[in-house]
Design an enzyme around this catalytic site. Sequence first.
Site, PDB file in Angstrom:
ATOM      1  N   GLU A  98       0.855  -1.123   0.032  1.00 29.10           N
ATOM      2  CA  GLU A  98      -0.041   0.204   0.000  1.00 29.10           C
ATOM      3  C   GLU A  98       0.769   1.347  -0.036  1.00 29.10           C
ATOM      4  O   GLU A  98       2.021   1.257   0.342  1.00 29.10           O
ATOM      5  CB  GLU A  98      -0.898   0.175   1.228  1.00 29.10           C
ATOM      6  CG  GLU A  98      -1.709  -1.169   1.092  1.00 29.10           C
ATOM      7  CD  GLU A  98      -2.877  -1.258   2.441  1.00 29.10           C
ATOM      8  OE1 GLU A  98      -3.035  -0.024   2.957  1.00 29.10           O
ATOM      9  OE2 GLU A  98      -3.517  -2.009   2.619  1.00 29.10           O
ATOM     10  N   PRO A  99       0.361   2.556  -0.136  1.00 23.66           N
ATOM     11  CA  PRO A  99       1.211   3.507  -0.199  1.00 23.66           C
ATOM     12  C   PRO A  99       2.042   3.643   1.007  1.00 23.66           C
ATOM     13  O   PRO A  99       3.198   4.417   0.916  1.00 23.66           O
ATOM     14  CB  PRO A  99       0.210   4.729  -0.327  1.00 23.66           C
ATOM     15  CG  PRO A  99      -1.190   4.166  -1.191  1.00 23.66           C
ATOM     16  CD  PRO A  99      -1.087   2.511  -0.606  1.00 23.66           C
TER      17      PRO A  99
ATOM     18  N   GLY B 214       7.908 -16.980  -3.258  1.00 25.02           N
ATOM     19  CA  GLY B 214       7.986 -15.814  -4.431  1.00 25.02           C
ATOM     20  C   GLY B 214       9.405 -15.334  -4.596  1.00 25.02           C
ATOM     21  O   GLY B 214       9.779 -15.163  -5.549  1.00 25.02           O
TER      22      GLY B 214
ATOM     23  N   GLU C  37       8.915  -7.901  -3.996  1.00 22.81           N
ATOM     24  CA  GLU C  37       9.149  -9.083  -3.210  1.00 22.81           C
ATOM     25  C   GLU C  37       9.971  -8.878  -2.054  1.00 22.81           C
ATOM     26  O   GLU C  37      10.679  -9.763  -1.722  1.00 22.81           O
ATOM     27  CB  GLU C  37       9.150 -10.272  -3.963  1.00 22.81           C
ATOM     28  CG  GLU C  37       8.037 -10.543  -4.910  1.00 22.81           C
ATOM     29  CD  GLU C  37       7.894 -11.865  -5.477  1.00 22.81           C
ATOM     30  OE1 GLU C  37       7.818 -12.749  -4.855  1.00 22.81           O
ATOM     31  OE2 GLU C  37       7.421 -11.829  -6.444  1.00 22.81           O
TER      32      GLU C  37
ATOM     33  N   THR D   7      12.950  -5.622  -0.558  1.00 20.70           N
ATOM     34  CA  THR D   7      14.255  -5.105  -1.039  1.00 20.70           C
ATOM     35  C   THR D   7      15.323  -5.941  -0.556  1.00 20.70           C
ATOM     36  O   THR D   7      15.274  -6.936   0.346  1.00 20.70           O
ATOM     37  CB  THR D   7      14.354  -3.585  -0.229  1.00 20.70           C
ATOM     38  OG1 THR D   7      14.309  -3.736   1.103  1.00 20.70           O
ATOM     39  CG2 THR D   7      13.327  -2.753  -0.812  1.00 20.70           C
TER      40      THR D   7
ATOM     41  N   GLU E 255      17.361  -4.813   1.507  1.00 17.71           N
ATOM     42  CA  GLU E 255      17.579  -4.657   3.038  1.00 17.71           C
ATOM     43  C   GLU E 255      16.469  -5.743   3.897  1.00 17.71           C
ATOM     44  O   GLU E 255      16.882  -6.282   4.916  1.00 17.71           O
ATOM     45  CB  GLU E 255      16.980  -3.215   3.266  1.00 17.71           C
ATOM     46  CG  GLU E 255      18.300  -2.494   2.852  1.00 17.71           C
ATOM     47  CD  GLU E 255      18.142  -2.135   1.248  1.00 17.71           C
ATOM     48  OE1 GLU E 255      17.262  -2.396   0.600  1.00 17.71           O
ATOM     49  OE2 GLU E 255      19.252  -1.648   0.867  1.00 17.71           O
TER      50      GLU E 255
END
Length: 379
Positions: free
Chosen positions: A127-128, A242, A363, A365, A367
Amino acid sequence: MNFELSEEQTLIQEMVREFAASDVAPIAAKIDRDHRFPEELIPRLAELNLLGVPFPVESGGAGADYVSYVIVLEEIARVCASTAIIVSAHTSLATWPIKEFGTDAQKEAYVSKLASGALLGAFALTEPGAGTDAAAGTTTAELVGDEYVLNGSKIFITNGGYADVYIVTAMTDPTAGTRGISAFIVDADTPGFTVGERENKMGIRASSTTPLYFTDCRIPKDALLGQPGKGFKIAMATLDGGRIGVAAQALGIAQGALDASISYAKERVQFGKPLAALPAIQWMISDMATEVDAARLLVYRAAWNKDNGLPYGAAASMAKLFASETATRVAGKAIQIHGGYGYTESYPVERAYRDAKITELYEGTSEVQHMVIAGSLLR
Ligand code: CAA
């Protein structure tokens, strides 16, 4: 220990390599330039059983193992990373969680259709305000009578606008943190569900990436996937698998850039001899090949762990972390070897460089992969 592919894995590799060369490679540069989703490839992928590789034949799949699935993604990404993520998001992020967590009725309704390619799937978690902090989503699902009512929005959804089915996470209990998040199966034609404008991306431009909007979107109570409050765990478990797919995509991008560099180094003459005769080029190509090989070992190992019932979350994160950063480095060196030509659309390496970068981002970063790997070692 055996590093050889089985006969079945080798046959799948040959088949998908041929398909990638005949159907995908000829259009890859153009669909990227035109930002065009390759709709014509979906029936072809379905015909070859490439939209349900790791699912049983009786569920509409190819009945192959996860190693075969990563080989498929690698071979497709070698020529077109956009097509690879269309297949990967559909398979790993939409079909797999229904197969794994769905009720018999949900499996009956969706798995065969998804695995056979009759339907295309997508996964909506981000989401944002909830990217890396995936638990910070604010989309809600309120149980009203026999229906859940969804309100909120999602962003960066792969296959957005083309998928028939979306796995969507939403808060069913906003007071319970990650344990208040549930997962749902949402059909694309549900009233109150809309798809926004496609993103204009730096790479994987032929894949569709869109926001989704839910406005009093009513779905039946039995569209809940798994138990109420288990949606975050379902999403995390889904991403474990994934990430092996994205790692395989990165591996394919890197291998494609290496292949192009070897060909170019043999053809291009400077100082009266092919580039391949120059130690500086030999150094770069040998480094690239070594990194690609190391990435392949990590990717295949993560898939093998999954096939053999071993823990694979940290192995998937290691594979994704290393393969994605390898793809960016290798594609960068590929441009260096091609010189000024590599910076133009005349050669595939500039597309590889743009495509590689996303594998370090979506999927999870790099990090996030560090967080998962460290978490598995230090808990
Ligand atoms: N499997 C099952 N359960 C898991 C899990 C896993 N792999 N990882 C965590 N959990 C469980 C935990 O055990 C914990 O459960 P309890 O409540 O029972 O204790 C719960 O989930 C919460 O775990 P954390 O406290 O570790 O969660 P967190 O909020 O600290 O988040 C994070 C950890 C790893 C950073 C996670 O938020 C994350 O993975 N973020 C990245 C999100 C991401 O990858 N987004 C990708 C979007 S999809 C996409 O990109 C698709 C595309 O376009 C192709």
